[in-house]
Each structure stands twice: as C-alpha cells, then as structure tokens.
Scaffold this motif. Structure first.
Motif, PDB file in Angstrom:
ATOM      1  N   UNK A 241      51.103  34.603  31.503  1.00 35.32           N
ATOM      2  CA  UNK A 241      50.925  36.020  31.818  1.00 35.32           C
ATOM      3  C   UNK A 241      49.491  36.181  32.306  1.00 35.32           C
ATOM      4  N   UNK A 242      49.311  36.457  33.581  1.00 43.62           N
ATOM      5  CA  UNK A 242      47.975  36.413  34.175  1.00 43.62           C
ATOM      6  C   UNK A 242      47.625  37.717  34.881  1.00 43.62           C
ATOM      7  N   UNK A 243      46.417  38.184  34.627  1.00 40.13           N
ATOM      8  CA  UNK A 243      45.844  39.291  35.378  1.00 40.13           C
ATOM      9  C   UNK A 243      44.604  38.721  36.069  1.00 40.13           C
ATOM     10  N   UNK A 244      44.672  38.605  37.381  1.00 42.59           N
ATOM     11  CA  UNK A 244      43.628  37.934  38.151  1.00 42.59           C
ATOM     12  C   UNK A 244      42.644  38.960  38.688  1.00 42.59           C
ATOM     13  N   UNK A 245      41.367  38.744  38.405  1.00 43.62           N
ATOM     14  CA  UNK A 245      40.312  39.609  38.929  1.00 43.62           C
ATOM     15  C   UNK A 245      39.785  39.038  40.235  1.00 43.62           C
ATOM     16  N   UNK A 246      39.955  39.811  41.299  1.00 39.73           N
ATOM     17  CA  UNK A 246      39.350  39.506  42.591  1.00 39.73           C
ATOM     18  C   UNK A 246      38.652  40.760  43.092  1.00 39.73           C
ATOM     19  N   UNK A 247      38.013  40.656  44.241  1.00 38.77           N
ATOM     20  CA  UNK A 247      37.265  41.798  44.768  1.00 38.77           C
ATOM     21  C   UNK A 247      37.658  42.088  46.210  1.00 38.77           C
TER      22      UNK A 247
END
Length: 283
Positions: A241-247
């Motif tokens: 279960x992944x929440x990926x932080x990008x910009x």
C-alpha cells in the motif's frame, strides 16, 4: 517503512511513514530558511513519527470495528501517485504522462501568486479524473505555522484562489507542508501546534495525508528521471500500500519524464492505481 491506518470517530486516516535522513547544515542549525526546501530528506521536515496512536495497517478489506461501517474493498496492492506544489509549467507534461497510461493522480496544490497563471490547469486535471487536494496558499512556514488561526487562514485563502477552477468548497483532503510530523513548525507555533492542527482537521471531518514513498525529486541537484525512478522503486520495497510523494513544480520537470517508467514498474508488479479519495473515502 509501514503504512499506517488511523481510526478517528469511525473514519480511517492515512499515515505515511516518513524518511529521516538529515542534511548536515540543518542539523547544525546553519541554515534557517523561511520557506522550507522541497524534498524528503531534511530532518526537520521528516521527523520520526510518534507511532503511539497508530497500529500497523490491517488488510483494508477486513471487517471494521463493531458499530463502524466496513471499509471499502480495495485491491491487495495499490498505489497513489501524489504531486505537491503545482500547478506549474510542468503540469501539462505530468497530466500527459498520467493520461497516456490511463492513471489518475492526486494533486496537493498551492496558489502562491507565482503560479497564478497556471491555476486554470486545475480544471483540466479535475475533468480528466484526477483528484485535487489542498496543500497551502503560500507554503511559507513562518506564516502558516505561527498559529492554528494562521494555518486555517492560509487554507481559506487557497480555497478562494482555486475556487474559479474547481469545486474548492467540497475539497476535504490536505497535506501539511513538510508532512504531519515536521518539527520546523515548532519554531513558529510551538511543539503542540501540529498535534492541534491534526486534531482540528479530523474534527472538521477532513483527512490529512502523508506519504510512505518519496521520489526525492525536489532535492538539490535536479535529479535525473532515472534517479527519480530508482528512488521510487527503492522506497517502495516490499510495501503493498503506497502513497508516493512527487512534485509538480517548475523545477521538477524530470518527474514527468520519470512517470512512464514509474507507472510501468507498478503495473508490472501488480499494483492498482488509485486516488487518495478512492483509498480513503470520507462519509
């Protein structure tokens, strides 16, 4: 790292385990910027979370506590691609990469004045099925973290600025600048400010969202698309279960370049792409 589920008044909250790799200059206190640098490595922005009110995530399909509606059934492996600090001149490329793959992302947006001319892109993103969520009007730590009142004033201003382009009134998901366990806010509003803000978000029936995978795409040196891709793969590890932080800022153009490979890797490894709202629907 583990993804954590929080239950508050029958709601499920998402907690991302944060990275903790310090930059020497900040550890020594040599640099004290008013606006916190973007990225995931600064110790003040990624303090080790206090896990005491949390428990490791149970399977999302499991029955909930007695008297609480069961959580929606979700895939065994899922990923949320989230983007902070947009919209910007990079946004069209990010949207193009997502749309080409048929994937929906979640955009935690700002309205600083510097990106005013890009705010109409929010209409395009929402129309394409992407989730628009709140980040900050100013992103200035010295301003927004002076007090609870200052924080909510910033959120109100953000909603006013994006209201011409999206249904801002009904947005109830947000990401705190620096994450929910940042310590830089203590410099301005004291040690108790972040716990207070998290409680106030929950009392409103809103949801704050962290992350447990960081692309490190906004660190110094402008990492290449290949570096960003490898960071995401490394950070994901065995997590399901992944929440990926990008910009999605003007300085992170290589993030859009990395997206096709990132999406392909998650697809090849059996992940389903969801928005944050799809993983954590609010009542």
């Amino acid at each position: 790292m583990k993804l954590f589920v929080r239950r508050t008044g029958g709601r499920i909250g998402l907690w991302g385990g944060l990275l903790a790799a310090a930059l020497a200059a900040f550890a020594a206190g040599w640099l004290v910027p008013v606006r916190a640098p973007a990225g995931c490595k600064l110790n003040e922005l990624t303090a080790a979370p206090d896990f005491s009110p949390f428990s490791p995530a149970a399977p999302v399909v499991a029955a909930s506590d007695a008297g609480t509606p069961a959580a929606p059934s979700l895939p065994e492996k899922w990923v949320c691609l989230t983007f902070d600090d947009g919209p910007s001149k990079t946004t069209p490329e990010v949207l193009a990469a997502l749309d080409a793959a048929g994937v929906h992302g979640t955009f935690f947006v700002v309205a600083t004045g510097y990106n005013e001319k890009y705010l109409p892109l929010l209409t395009q993103a929402a129309a394409a099925g992407h989730q628009i969520a709140l980040h900050s009007a100013s992103h200035e730590y010295s301003d927004i973290y002076r007090s609870s009142a200052a924080y909510w004033k910033d959120i109100t201003l953000l909603k006013e600025r994006i209201a011409p382009y999206v249904d801002a009134e009904n947005i109830r998901y947000l990401r705190f600048p620096g994450g929910s366990t940042n310590t830089v806010s203590r410099r301005y509003g004291g040690k108790g400010l972040m716990p207070q803000l998290k409680t106030e978000v929950e009392q409103r029936g809103w949801q704050w969202v962290d992350w447990n995978v960081c692309a490190e795409d906004a660190v110094g040196g402008h990492p290449s698309a290949d570096t960003i891709y490898r960071n995401v793969v490394r950070e994901t590890g065995e997590q399901t279960h992944c929440v990926v932080l990008m910009h999605d800022s003007a300085t992170t153009r290589t993030t859009a370049e990395a997206l096709p490979d990132i999406i392909r890797w998650y697809t090849d490894n059996g992940y389903t792409f969801l928005t944050v709202a799809e993983t954590l629907p609010l009542g």
